[in-house]
Design a protein around this motif. Structure first.
Motif, PDB file in Angstrom:
ATOM      1  N   TRP A 231       1.105   6.282  -7.331  1.00  0.00           N
ATOM      2  CA  TRP A 231       0.073   7.217  -7.785  1.00  0.00           C
ATOM      3  C   TRP A 231       0.494   8.684  -7.574  1.00  0.00           C
ATOM      4  CZ3 TRP A 231      -1.719   2.460  -8.327  1.00  0.00           C
ATOM      5  CH2 TRP A 231      -2.763   2.263  -9.246  1.00  0.00           C
ATOM      6  N   TRP A 232       1.307   8.900  -6.564  1.00  0.00           N
ATOM      7  CA  TRP A 232       1.754  10.255  -6.264  1.00  0.00           C
ATOM      8  C   TRP A 232       2.866  10.693  -7.218  1.00  0.00           C
ATOM      9  CZ3 TRP A 232       5.549  11.755  -1.905  1.00  0.00           C
ATOM     10  CH2 TRP A 232       5.612  13.157  -1.796  1.00  0.00           C
TER      11      TRP A 232
ATOM     12  N   LEU B 182       0.826  -1.216   0.000  1.00  0.00           N
ATOM     13  CA  LEU B 182       0.000   0.000   0.000  1.00  0.00           C
ATOM     14  C   LEU B 182       0.858   1.262   0.000  1.00  0.00           C
ATOM     15  CD1 LEU B 182      -2.831  -1.114   2.452  1.00  0.00           C
ATOM     16  CD2 LEU B 182      -2.897  -1.015  -0.044  1.00  0.00           C
ATOM     17  N   LEU B 183       2.007   1.225   0.701  1.00  0.00           N
ATOM     18  CA  LEU B 183       2.925   2.361   0.660  1.00  0.00           C
ATOM     19  C   LEU B 183       3.451   2.583  -0.752  1.00  0.00           C
ATOM     20  CD1 LEU B 183       4.758   4.521   1.953  1.00  0.00           C
ATOM     21  CD2 LEU B 183       6.415   2.689   2.425  1.00  0.00           C
ATOM     22  N   CYS B 184       3.847   1.488  -1.415  1.00  0.00           N
ATOM     23  CA  CYS B 184       4.357   1.611  -2.780  1.00  0.00           C
ATOM     24  C   CYS B 184       3.253   2.029  -3.746  1.00  0.00           C
ATOM     25  CB  CYS B 184       4.983   0.286  -3.225  1.00  0.00           C
ATOM     26  SG  CYS B 184       6.514  -0.124  -2.347  1.00  0.00           S
ATOM     27  N   ALA B 185       2.012   1.621  -3.472  1.00  0.00           N
ATOM     28  CA  ALA B 185       0.896   2.065  -4.308  1.00  0.00           C
ATOM     29  C   ALA B 185       0.701   3.578  -4.175  1.00  0.00           C
ATOM     30  CB  ALA B 185      -0.383   1.328  -3.905  1.00  0.00           C
ATOM     31  N   THR B 186       0.826   4.078  -2.955  1.00  0.00           N
ATOM     32  CA  THR B 186       0.711   5.520  -2.734  1.00  0.00           C
ATOM     33  C   THR B 186       1.801   6.274  -3.489  1.00  0.00           C
ATOM     34  OG1 THR B 186      -0.232   5.128  -0.534  1.00  0.00           O
ATOM     35  CG2 THR B 186       0.646   7.321  -0.976  1.00  0.00           C
ATOM     36  N   LEU B 187       3.036   5.763  -3.417  1.00  0.00           N
ATOM     37  CA  LEU B 187       4.140   6.390  -4.145  1.00  0.00           C
ATOM     38  C   LEU B 187       3.902   6.352  -5.647  1.00  0.00           C
ATOM     39  CD1 LEU B 187       7.281   5.067  -2.209  1.00  0.00           C
ATOM     40  CD2 LEU B 187       6.418   7.416  -2.265  1.00  0.00           C
TER      41      LEU B 187
ATOM     42  N   ALA C  41       3.532  -1.025  -7.511  1.00  0.00           N
ATOM     43  CA  ALA C  41       3.164  -1.164  -6.102  1.00  0.00           C
ATOM     44  C   ALA C  41       3.445  -2.570  -5.592  1.00  0.00           C
ATOM     45  CB  ALA C  41       1.681  -0.821  -5.921  1.00  0.00           C
TER      46      ALA C  41
ATOM     47  N   ARG D 233       1.421   1.483 -12.728  1.00  0.00           N
ATOM     48  CA  ARG D 233       1.462   1.938 -11.336  1.00  0.00           C
ATOM     49  C   ARG D 233       1.065   0.812 -10.387  1.00  0.00           C
ATOM     50  NH1 ARG D 233      -1.298   7.990 -11.949  1.00  0.00           N
ATOM     51  NH2 ARG D 233       0.061   8.671 -13.650  1.00  0.00           N
ATOM     52  N   ARG D 234       0.038   0.069 -10.762  1.00  0.00           N
ATOM     53  CA  ARG D 234      -0.370  -1.063  -9.912  1.00  0.00           C
ATOM     54  C   ARG D 234       0.747  -2.096  -9.832  1.00  0.00           C
ATOM     55  NH1 ARG D 234      -5.176  -0.959 -13.115  1.00  0.00           N
ATOM     56  NH2 ARG D 234      -4.514  -2.981 -13.983  1.00  0.00           N
TER      57      ARG D 234
END
Length: 351
Positions: A90-91, A83-88, A108, A104-105
């Protein structure tokens, strides 16, 4: 210096077997037709045997905290990393060259998932084996911990990389190794470690012989998979400019544009997440974590990205090239970072 060399030789031995697998693939002695059969053999026979031999009679698993805490921590840390890597992703997606939802998925899951099985197992065998020839205390806790990691991969990981949720991941988490672990814990709690070697000595010896094959065969397969991933990267990069490209492939970072994504993936996978796991290993004794659990966390902290997200990307609509790039880059760099974390980590957390 002696400890550094011991960890370095153990790490090089593991990557040496991986290299043999890569060489066998290159000369076609281990061809792709054999992969499915060997993978079934490892997952359904050899690894369950290794779990049985590592868990039954393992004194470390007499402590309740070594049975319930590791899978909880394994699930939480793995799901949190994804989830942290998913946030990165998308950001920072545009800055990293990840211009589609699929890339992006995939970033993550590929950066968030560490190699939790076939690399830490031989390292645990080399670094923490019982001096009297008994069961390895760290290896037993590692397998219990991996139940939580496996569950996180098949639930949170599959949901992120596919962009969908459902019950399929929970069903996939029920596999031969997880069943073997439940059976092994039951046998262990029933005292089978005392009577199995004598009453069923030939069976227990056969299980041990099969268990000894699990890690070498798995590492050979990892080497072959890495060659396939590298071949996939070369094929994708060498596509002629006029050739039609799928939408996902057109949105991948290419050429020099891949370096921002690789750099961030390596920093997150080999520095940021390991620091978080080491910090957790330092504070968890207050919650009942044992020395074995702390060592398992350090082993996981030192690992590169897993190879299996390449398969997940192919199966669930992700981007194979992104997953392969991250797996190859972090695996290569981990030759330097892995000995560092395994040597300095124990001192940092007071082991």
């Amino acid at each position: 210096m002696d400890e550094w060399l011991r960890v370095l030789w153990a790490s090089l031995a593991v990557f040496g077997v991986v290299g043999v697998g890569a060489w066998l693939r290159r000369i076609n002695w281990l061809n792709a037709d054999a992969d499915a059969s060997l993978l079934k053999l490892v997952v359904n026979v050899l690894m369950p045997c290794l779990i049985l031999r590592s868990v039954v009679g393992n004194a470390a698993l007499d402590q309740a905290s070594n049975v319930w805490l590791p899978p909880v921590v394994g699930f939480g840390t793995t799901a949190g990393a994804i989830l942290l890597c998913a946030t990165l992703a998308w950001w920072l997606g545009p800055a990293l060259g990840l211009r589609s939802a699929a890339t992006r998925r995939t970033f993550a899951v590929a950066a968030g998932m560490h190699n939790y099985g076939y690399l830490p197992v031989p390292l645990a065998q080399s670094l923490y084996d019982s001096p009297d020839g008994g069961t390895n205390p760290v290896l037993g806790v590692l397998f219990v911990n991996n139940v939580g990691v496996d569950l996180a991969m098949w639930t949170v990981g599959v949901a992120v990389i596919s962009g969908a949720t459902g019950m399929r991941g929970w069903k996939r988490a029920i596999n031969a190794p997880s069943i073997a672990l439940v059976a092994a814990l039951g046998l262990h709690l029933g005292g089978a470690g005392e009577w199995l070697p004598t009453r069923a000595g030939f069976v227990w010896q056969a299980v041990g012989m099969l268990a000894a094959c699990a890690v070498p065969v798995a590492l050979l397969l990892i080497g072959a998979t890495i060659v396939d991933a590298f071949t996939q990267l070369r094929y994708s990069a060498g596509r002629s400019p006029g050739e039609a490209q799928p939408a996902v492939e057109a949105a991948r970072p290419r050429g020099r544009g891949v370096w921002p994504m690789v750099t961030v993936a390596c920093v997150v996978r080999l520095a940021v997440l390991p620091a978080g796991l080491a910090t957790l290993a330092w504070v968890l004794p207050s919650a009942g974590a044992t020395v074995e659990m702390q060592r398992v966390l350090l082993l996981h902290a030192a690992m590169p990205a897993a190879v299996f997200p390449i398969v997940l990307a192919r199966h669930y609509g992700g981007d194979v090239r992104t997953a392969a790039t991250i797996a190859l880059a972090t695996s290569a760099l981990s030759l330097l970072t892995m000995p560092a974390w395994l040597t300095l980590g124990p001192g940092l957390i007071g082991l």
